[in-house]
Scaffold this motif. Structure first.
Motif, mmCIF file in Angstrom:
data_model
loop_
_atom_site.group_PDB
_atom_site.id
_atom_site.type_symbol
_atom_site.label_atom_id
_atom_site.label_comp_id
_atom_site.label_asym_id
_atom_site.label_seq_id
_atom_site.Cartn_x
_atom_site.Cartn_y
_atom_site.Cartn_z
ATOM 1 N N ASP A 1 0.992 -1.068 0.234
ATOM 2 C CA ASP A 1 0.053 -0.128 -0.140
ATOM 3 C C ASP A 1 0.997 1.245 0.359
ATOM 4 N N ALA A 2 2.077 1.665 1.144
ATOM 5 C CA ALA A 2 2.875 1.932 0.861
ATOM 6 C C ALA A 2 3.322 2.385 -0.544
ATOM 7 N N ALA A 3 3.677 1.562 -1.340
ATOM 8 C CA ALA A 3 4.600 1.573 -2.336
ATOM 9 C C ALA A 3 4.269 1.860 -3.489
ATOM 10 N N GLN A 4 2.183 1.773 -3.478
ATOM 11 C CA GLN A 4 1.332 2.330 -4.578
ATOM 12 C C GLN A 4 1.460 4.146 -3.717
ATOM 13 N N LYS A 5 0.850 4.902 -2.887
ATOM 14 C CA LYS A 5 1.724 5.492 -2.608
ATOM 15 C C LYS A 5 2.254 6.569 -3.240
ATOM 16 N N ALA A 6 3.641 6.208 -2.628
ATOM 17 C CA ALA A 6 5.469 6.324 -2.765
ATOM 18 C C ALA A 6 5.177 6.797 -4.494
ATOM 19 N N ALA A 7 4.622 6.186 -5.798
ATOM 20 C CA ALA A 7 4.588 5.628 -6.589
ATOM 21 C C ALA A 7 4.405 7.089 -7.335
ATOM 22 N N ILE A 8 2.176 7.347 -6.596
ATOM 23 C CA ILE A 8 2.028 8.822 -6.563
ATOM 24 C C ILE A 8 2.487 10.165 -6.509
ATOM 25 N N LEU A 9 3.303 9.541 -4.721
ATOM 26 C CA LEU A 9 3.887 11.182 -4.658
ATOM 27 C C LEU A 9 5.018 11.528 -5.777
#
Lengths: 444, 444
Positions: free
Chosen positions: B202-210
């Motif tokens: 989940d955090a990795a998906q958000k890191a990609a977006i950020l």
């Protein structure tokens, strides 16, 4: 992709913020054009004296004293003069000529916000003012847009860096108000005449703007209750500390129901005791923070540097790029702004610091062996701590006690690749019983 | 003022976020219409089963299983189904039919962001996604707009509430990972299958977006380095604590220059040691925070609740109102949104808590006298502390020592008017030598 003509940007004011805005507009010209989808041409800087000395080196031909020609020839006008007049007239001139406006002028917005926004609405012009409250901290846009579907119930803001610096010094260093103010003046956090800051006038202007924005209503500056920090004593700070509190100058905007059951709002500024456990209590030095309580979103906090020329310039440029994007189709899409096309590096190229815990044989020369493994991979050590591993109870009966020690090693910055290779070699080294832990260290 | 026709809003998904969005859209209908300048009509909610039980009471006729009719008849489509398909096809259908879109779907954006944003740019549709990262915390809009004129160098984010809750429990309560996970599951902070959270996906998906947003470049999910928290041990947490650190699962986005001098970026997720003095160290429980380092703005932090149906609904509605406003002229002006016309109350109507320090004669009955003054004005007391005032050195030689005591009184909530009247009476009371300090208490 459609090509757009460049936008003509006029800058009113060449002071500390204005000079930084001009510098960034010129230095980042290409990058900003990519982000907007059209070039941003700085066409002039309005100053009082074109020959005055400048702290930032800018092309002399940009400076002008002719406000009218500059404003009437621009697509976007950035007002950084401050004060009520001529700033107000210049902004109205810009709006009425069809230009969009960016301003950082909190005094003007607190006094004449409704007039200016009505003028902008009337002709469909944009008027952005992120820099007017809490410097570089994005708070205007989150309140205006992100929380636009929510109900804000309360705002507690540390919105004046000078007073927070002074109160923080009084709390941390035990200074009197006069001593702390002297330090603030020396470090450039307080102006020669500090009345606007320590009297709470600056915070009151920001409270009026925040309350108007948060509650979708007009909160005149005159209705903001205001106390400064001039009567805060070291005894109050000391007694607050003993009770688990810290004294902060707060701008408070609150949705209320009065004793007669009428709904309304309050905006006020005063020094108050805040529990040490509250996120605002951890805002030190000249920093600003705005704590927002909303019906659905819950508690939010926005934190950062509250002032400074280059920080405020960041907010001004954000406003400029945002409104310039609305001149081009598509707006700030993911794809449209995905122009940079930068390589994404593999984790091996990343550098950070590491904390490595090893269990090693407790023998002479072990430390040297370990250190040389790190050195082989050019990983330099910041810290080594050795402690005896206590003998495990119940394991010492028959076998001879082979003494081991625990080494905690902190590294300087190293690449992931170098660290991985180091850890591999450590694990294979006969003096190492176990690589017990490898953790990265961030935020130092 | 020009009148605009109402906008037809379709909601895809009736889960915990969707139900809250629907509820708020219906309950706040009039207020939202005022903020937008046009009504927002919820025309339908796409669900799998129209007869399923709902946690929120909503009009039954809104539920439908006919995606195509719902989407093609809407001006704005809010996608809250999650997952890749059919969410992706529905969003593309909406965009290609000319609708604007709001989504909270991080998995979809991390996997197919460029495709969706290109489709939106192509037809000039808006695609907002504030809720996809860090729930109600405004971070997408600040990065996209407020920092649009700045250069972001680094982001350190606590973007997963479940893992922050677990690591915080391990730190604060000394739990093992398993124990902390069990508590998180019991309290509803962890899902039945916690892999997406504790594995760092989940955090990795958000890191990609950020990272894509912050660096104006495409950062594919596959290029995000990822480690979860499953191997974090109580020993690591304990040893970090001893060294003055706390272990947090961080999403890190960084602008870098590699060893060959190439500019690029990195996005990665791993547990790391963070100094206790860092603002991120104070983020407890299931909260989220995003720490941003920008070239001009300096360090900024955005803090709040990271998830939860109603919190995420706040972000979705903010996106909806923002894009709906762009359908009406003038945009989100100060005057246009200043519709509420609420009274601004005088300071006398405001209620808060107070800390009052009094110097009083040290005689029997004084406390009762003081307490009755507060009671006369209906100000109730939360705390009374009495301490002897030490005799001043050098003042005790001739005069008889008149013994005084210091009383520190904390009140419950009272109006400013009542408190002011109380303080007046106290000052005039013969047993009170001095009202030494009156401070308000906020944030409790």
């Amino acid at each position: 992709m459609i090509e757009y003509r460049n936008l003509r940007v006029a800058l009113l004011g060449g002071g500390s913020v204005g000079a930084q805005v001009a510098r960034l507009l010129l230095e980042q010209k290409e990058e900003l054009a990519n982000r907007v989808g059209a070039g941003l041409d700085l066409v002039g800087i309005l100053v009082r004296d074109v020959n005055a000395e400048r702290t930032v080196d800018l092309p002399q031909e940009l400076f002008t004293t002719d406000a009218e020609s500059l404003i009437l020839g621009a697509d976007v006008v950035i007002e950084l003069i401050g004060g009520l007049e001529p700033a107000r007239s210049y902004i109205l001139m810009a709006i009425n000529s069809g230009a969009d406006v960016v301003t950082a002028n909190k005094a003007l917005l607190a006094a004449h916000g409704p007039e200016l926004f009505e003028a902008a609405d009337h002709v469909g012009a944009q008027l952005n003012y992120e820099a007017a409250v809490a410097g570089a901290i994005p708070i205007v846009r989150p309140l205006r847009d992100s929380l636009a579907g929510d109900q804000v119930n309360r705002i507690l803001g540390i919105v004046n860096g000078t007073t927070n610096f002074i109160l923080d010094r009084m709390d941390v260093a035990g200074d009197t108000l006069e001593e702390a103010l002297a330090v603030a003046t020396e470090l450039g956090y307080a102006e020669a005449d500090p009345t606007a800051d320590i009297g709470g006038y600056d915070a009151a202007q920001k409270a009026a703007i925040l309350a108007s924005l948060a509650f979708h209503t007009t909160v005149p500056l005159a209705s903001v209750y205001r106390e400064g920090i001039t009567s805060v004593t070291p005894e109050q700070i000391e007694s607050a500390r003993k009770a688990g509190y810290v004294v902060k100058l707060l701008a408070i905007c609150e949705r209320l129901v009065d004793e007669e059951g009428r709904a309304g709002v309050s905006a006020r500024v005063y020094p108050a005791m805040v529990p040490r456990s509250h996120p605002l209590a951890a805002v030190h030095g000249a920093n600003n923070a705005v704590f927002v309580e909303a019906e659905a979103a819950g508690s939010l906090m926005f934190y950062g540097a509250g002032a400074g020329g280059v920080e405020t310039a960041s907010a001004v440029l954000g406003d400029l790029v945002s409104l310039a994007r609305r001149h081009v189709a598509g707006g700030p899409g993911f794809a449209a702004s995905s122009h940079a096309d930068l390589p994404v590096f593999d984790i091996g190229s990343v550098t950070t610091r590491y904390a490595v815990t090893l269990e090693v044989a407790d023998e002479p020369g072990v430390l040297a062996t370990i250190a040389s493994v790190f050195a082989d991979h050019h990983v330099s050590l910041a810290l080594v701590e050795q402690s005896m591993t206590p003998a495990q109870p119940g394991t010492a009966s028959h076998a001879p006690v082979s003494s081991t020690a625990t080494l905690v090693i902190g590294t300087h910055e190293a690449t992931e690749a170098a660290l991985a290779a180091t850890v591999n070699d450590l694990a294979a080294n006969p003096v190492v019983t176990q690589v017990a832990s490898v953790l990265r260290v961030e935020g130092v």
